[in-house]
Design an enzyme around this catalytic site. Sequence first.
Site, mmCIF file in Angstrom:
data_model
loop_
_atom_site.group_PDB
_atom_site.id
_atom_site.type_symbol
_atom_site.label_atom_id
_atom_site.label_comp_id
_atom_site.label_asym_id
_atom_site.label_seq_id
_atom_site.Cartn_x
_atom_site.Cartn_y
_atom_site.Cartn_z
ATOM 1 N N TYR A 1 1.528 18.059 8.799
ATOM 2 C CA TYR A 1 0.383 17.584 8.022
ATOM 3 C C TYR A 1 -0.030 16.224 8.555
ATOM 4 O O TYR A 1 0.813 15.349 8.766
ATOM 5 C CB TYR A 1 0.776 17.456 6.548
ATOM 6 C CG TYR A 1 -0.337 16.967 5.639
ATOM 7 C CD1 TYR A 1 -1.494 17.714 5.451
ATOM 8 C CD2 TYR A 1 -0.224 15.751 4.969
ATOM 9 C CE1 TYR A 1 -2.510 17.268 4.609
ATOM 10 C CE2 TYR A 1 -1.232 15.300 4.117
ATOM 11 C CZ TYR A 1 -2.375 16.061 3.947
ATOM 12 O OH TYR A 1 -3.377 15.614 3.112
ATOM 13 N N ASP B 1 2.833 11.043 14.531
ATOM 14 C CA ASP B 1 2.472 10.774 13.142
ATOM 15 C C ASP B 1 3.764 10.462 12.393
ATOM 16 O O ASP B 1 4.502 11.356 11.984
ATOM 17 C CB ASP B 1 1.751 11.990 12.541
ATOM 18 C CG ASP B 1 1.352 11.735 11.086
ATOM 19 O OD1 ASP B 1 1.775 10.697 10.528
ATOM 20 O OD2 ASP B 1 0.643 12.575 10.520
ATOM 21 N N LYS C 1 2.736 5.290 4.022
ATOM 22 C CA LYS C 1 3.850 5.363 3.075
ATOM 23 C C LYS C 1 4.709 4.090 3.088
ATOM 24 O O LYS C 1 4.263 3.094 2.543
ATOM 25 C CB LYS C 1 4.626 6.655 3.296
ATOM 26 C CG LYS C 1 3.668 7.845 3.043
ATOM 27 C CD LYS C 1 4.269 9.218 3.012
ATOM 28 C CE LYS C 1 3.233 10.203 2.501
ATOM 29 N NZ LYS C 1 2.909 11.307 3.362
HETATM 30 C C1 LIG Z 1 1.451 11.722 3.751
HETATM 31 C C2 LIG Z 1 1.136 12.042 5.154
HETATM 32 C C3 LIG Z 1 -0.146 11.873 5.696
HETATM 33 C C4 LIG Z 1 -1.337 11.526 4.846
HETATM 34 O O1 LIG Z 1 -1.226 10.271 4.269
HETATM 35 P P1 LIG Z 1 -2.123 9.946 2.964
HETATM 36 O O2 LIG Z 1 -1.850 8.494 2.730
HETATM 37 O O3 LIG Z 1 -1.657 10.852 1.890
HETATM 38 O O4 LIG Z 1 -3.547 10.195 3.343
HETATM 39 C C5 LIG Z 1 -0.324 12.073 7.044
HETATM 40 N N1 LIG Z 1 0.696 12.418 7.841
HETATM 41 C C6 LIG Z 1 1.932 12.600 7.363
HETATM 42 C C7 LIG Z 1 3.039 12.961 8.298
HETATM 43 C C8 LIG Z 1 2.190 12.431 6.008
HETATM 44 O O5 LIG Z 1 3.435 12.654 5.546
#
Ligand SMILES: *Cc1c(COP(=O)(O)O)cnc(C)c1O
Length: 438
Positions: free
Chosen positions: A150, A245, A278
């Site tokens: 994601y 990511d 995060k």
């Molecule tokens: C949570 C998440 C996102 C999206 O971040 P948001 O702050 O919710 O937009 C993107 N990449 C990864 C790997 C994530 O865990």
Amino acid sequence: MPTHDEQATARNNALMQRALRCIPGGVNSPVRAFGAVGGTPPFIARASGAYVWDAEGRRYIDYIGSWGPAILGHTHPAVLEAVCAAAREGFSFGAPTEREIELAEEICRLMPSMEQVRLVSSGTEACMSAIRLARGATGRKLIVKFEGCYHGHADALLVKAGSGLATFGQPTSAGVPPEVTQHTLTLPYNGVAELEAAFAQHGADIACLIMEPIGGNMNFVRASVEFTRRARELCTAHGALLIYDEVMTGFRVALGGAQSVYARAIPGFVPDLTVLGKVVGGGMPLAAFGGRRAVMEQLAPLGPVYQAGTLSGNPLATACGLATLREIQREGFHDELAARTHRLLDGLMREAKNAGVPLTADCEGGLFGYFLLPELPRNYEEVARSNAQQFARLFHSLLARGVYTAPSLYEAGFVSAAHTDADIDATLHAAAQALRAL
Ligand SMILES: *Cc1c(COP(=O)(O)O)cnc(C)c1O
């Protein structure tokens, strides 16, 4: 299926009814609605350390941690103090601040692959911007991503694999025209052969490969060292940018993120760009993307790739992030976090064995996953073989016993520095009962 409703109190239900009238589905992000497990979610009133309390005053041991940011536990005193002090100085200026520099310097020091960094407000925004930058810097169109990873909800990333190898993706959301996802190639995670084939066929057109270095949005799935190495080699050979990511893994699986874990196995390993979120905001809306200077200097105002934000580098968010990053640099922080997470998972596997329930688990630092499967899955398709009904029963059984875990078998778990051995023991006691009840 016994649902939380049976134990839950009237107030959570009343709040859900009220929420449903003015908020679609009653929630501001879909997973919160408990769609996969049924029942009414507890409405959280406050949090402290390893615990959250719902609107009825019921306390839960929290293994969601706001989906990752709460690595210190909730409302850590030093972080709270930093945010309150910042609030007194003003909420937002829309102008450069010294604290932004301090946070950028700290990020670049902790993640040496990032020579420059830009701050934004969400992981979605950071991933979207990193991809625009990769396309702008390479002058190419194609994006490679992996099924089960994601990267936020930008249109071009809401895509699943097409029907055959190296076919282009189908949108997974209404409102995304196929034209928008036609440049996104979706491959199976850990699929080295598929990766080789995709680069052999499309290499000259690939702008970037974006991946979660440990899949944290299909529960917890590790990338193999071979897969990681080939992704790096193929990007280098074909002039594509490798984007890590690390929104979920950054500062959580290790101080230097998952890339530092792989660098131990693959000497010299670095991604070209990294996306953070995060933990970097400590619970405030803050995310970041960064990497090689030559690439980052393609961004406006220096370069032709446009990117902007009214609240980017917000002074409360940078105060929260900076205070959080300072705390996690305490000697032995991640070793202790990892030891606590291992203790939880070892106990869980032991209790499952005693109860005769097939269960596997894996973790790195303060990120973990467990599966009602006989073997650890290597990709999304294998995760999807889990028994969703059994998972839902276990989830509700734990919740009723005061243990708050992710309400979906596709989500990972999070341990914080505030979780004590007593919290882990209480969790295992609850898990033993819940597993036997399966
Ligand atoms: C949570 C998440 C996102 C999206 O971040 P948001 O702050 O919710 O937009 C993107 N990449 C990864 C790997 C994530 O865990």
